[in-house]
Design a protein around this motif. Structure first.
Motif, PDB file in Angstrom:
ATOM      1  N   ARG A   7      -7.239  -9.044  11.405  1.00 62.11           N
ATOM      2  CA  ARG A   7      -7.061  -7.605  11.602  1.00 62.11           C
ATOM      3  C   ARG A   7      -7.100  -6.839  10.276  1.00 62.11           C
ATOM      4  NH1 ARG A   7      -2.082  -5.652  11.656  1.00 62.11           N
ATOM      5  NH2 ARG A   7      -1.291  -7.673  12.282  1.00 62.11           N
ATOM      6  N   GLU A   8      -6.597  -7.463   9.202  1.00 64.32           N
ATOM      7  CA  GLU A   8      -6.542  -6.803   7.903  1.00 64.32           C
ATOM      8  C   GLU A   8      -7.918  -6.573   7.285  1.00 64.32           C
ATOM      9  OE1 GLU A   8      -3.001  -8.027   5.232  1.00 64.32           O
ATOM     10  OE2 GLU A   8      -3.404  -9.759   6.518  1.00 64.32           O
ATOM     11  N   THR A   9      -8.909  -7.354   7.695  1.00 70.53           N
ATOM     12  CA  THR A   9     -10.203  -7.281   7.012  1.00 70.53           C
ATOM     13  C   THR A   9     -11.372  -6.932   7.927  1.00 70.53           C
ATOM     14  OG1 THR A   9     -10.543  -9.662   7.287  1.00 70.53           O
ATOM     15  CG2 THR A   9      -9.451  -8.945   5.266  1.00 70.53           C
ATOM     16  N   GLU A  10     -11.106  -6.710   9.213  1.00 69.90           N
ATOM     17  CA  GLU A  10     -12.217  -6.426  10.125  1.00 69.90           C
ATOM     18  C   GLU A  10     -12.895  -5.107   9.770  1.00 69.90           C
ATOM     19  OE1 GLU A  10     -10.825  -6.272  14.174  1.00 69.90           O
ATOM     20  OE2 GLU A  10      -9.230  -4.882  13.652  1.00 69.90           O
ATOM     21  N   GLU A 135      -8.070 -15.475  18.466  1.00 72.08           N
ATOM     22  CA  GLU A 135      -8.318 -15.774  17.046  1.00 72.08           C
ATOM     23  C   GLU A 135      -8.021 -17.227  16.718  1.00 72.08           C
ATOM     24  OE1 GLU A 135      -7.354 -11.266  15.398  1.00 72.08           O
ATOM     25  OE2 GLU A 135      -5.868 -12.858  15.119  1.00 72.08           O
ATOM     26  N   LYS A 136      -6.952 -17.753  17.287  1.00 72.47           N
ATOM     27  CA  LYS A 136      -6.592 -19.157  17.053  1.00 72.47           C
ATOM     28  C   LYS A 136      -7.648 -20.091  17.641  1.00 72.47           C
ATOM     29  CE  LYS A 136      -1.680 -18.147  16.817  1.00 72.47           C
ATOM     30  NZ  LYS A 136      -0.387 -18.187  17.495  1.00 72.47           N
ATOM     31  N   ALA A 137      -8.150 -19.756  18.819  1.00 74.82           N
ATOM     32  CA  ALA A 137      -9.194 -20.567  19.463  1.00 74.82           C
ATOM     33  C   ALA A 137     -10.486 -20.524  18.653  1.00 74.82           C
ATOM     34  CB  ALA A 137      -9.431 -20.090  20.894  1.00 74.82           C
ATOM     35  N   GLU A 138     -10.887 -19.336  18.178  1.00 76.24           N
ATOM     36  CA  GLU A 138     -12.091 -19.197  17.343  1.00 76.24           C
ATOM     37  C   GLU A 138     -11.945 -20.005  16.053  1.00 76.24           C
ATOM     38  OE1 GLU A 138     -15.042 -17.749  17.462  1.00 76.24           O
ATOM     39  OE2 GLU A 138     -14.929 -16.401  19.161  1.00 76.24           O
TER      40      GLU A 138
END
Length: 153
Positions: A7-10, A135-138
């Motif tokens: 989220r911080e870098t999207e 996100e964890k799955a990716e």
């Protein structure tokens, strides 16, 4: 070195598809789209690493639907995996028809970039801290893919 969340870098970019961006059919040229995808991926990786980055490869780019002249392109890029020096960014591209107010997923891509130090050599990057289940799955999917490549050498 501390970590960062996706989220911080999207990055979300918008582009208007103009006549100079299209082919003879009035559709966005694939090369122009790849250019914008590469920029979005590099912005995410630079934000994450606070370094200059270089594209190592584009693992996948799929064309699902043409983008027409006059539509707005919305490019959403998000970090999905980080190794020691390399970073994997997933990019999704949407076309928005402003007359009908409809939006459609047109393309997806996965880009791998590497952070570079002041001498242009690969350097370490902050770890990725996935927050959501998606996100964890990716992250796990990319980790397994990377391990598979390393084991096949």
């Amino acid at each position: 070195m501390e970590g960062k969340t996706p989220r911080e870098t999207e990055v979300v970019m918008s582009e208007l598809v103009l006549p100079n961006d299209t082919n003879v059919l009035g559709n966005l040229m694939g090369g122009k789209l790849m250019y914008w995808i590469d920029i979005a991926g590099a912005l995410v990786a630079s934000r994450h690493s606070n370094k200059v980055v270089a594209t190592v490869y584009i693992d996948n780019i799929s064309f699902k639907h043409p983008v027409r002249m006059g539509e707005m392109l919305i490019i959403k890029a998000k970090m999905v995996y980080v190794g020691k020096t390399s970073m994997s960014v997933k990019v999704r591209v949407y076309a928005e028809n402003m007359k009908s107010n409809s939006e459609i997923l047109t393309n997806e891509a996965r880009i791998v970039l590497v952070a570079l130090d002041d001498e242009g050599r690969p350097c370490a990057v902050p770890r990725l801290i996935p927050e959501t289940e998606e996100e964890k799955a990716e992250f796990e999917k990319e980790r397994l893919k990377k391990e598979g490549k390393n084991n096949s050498k």
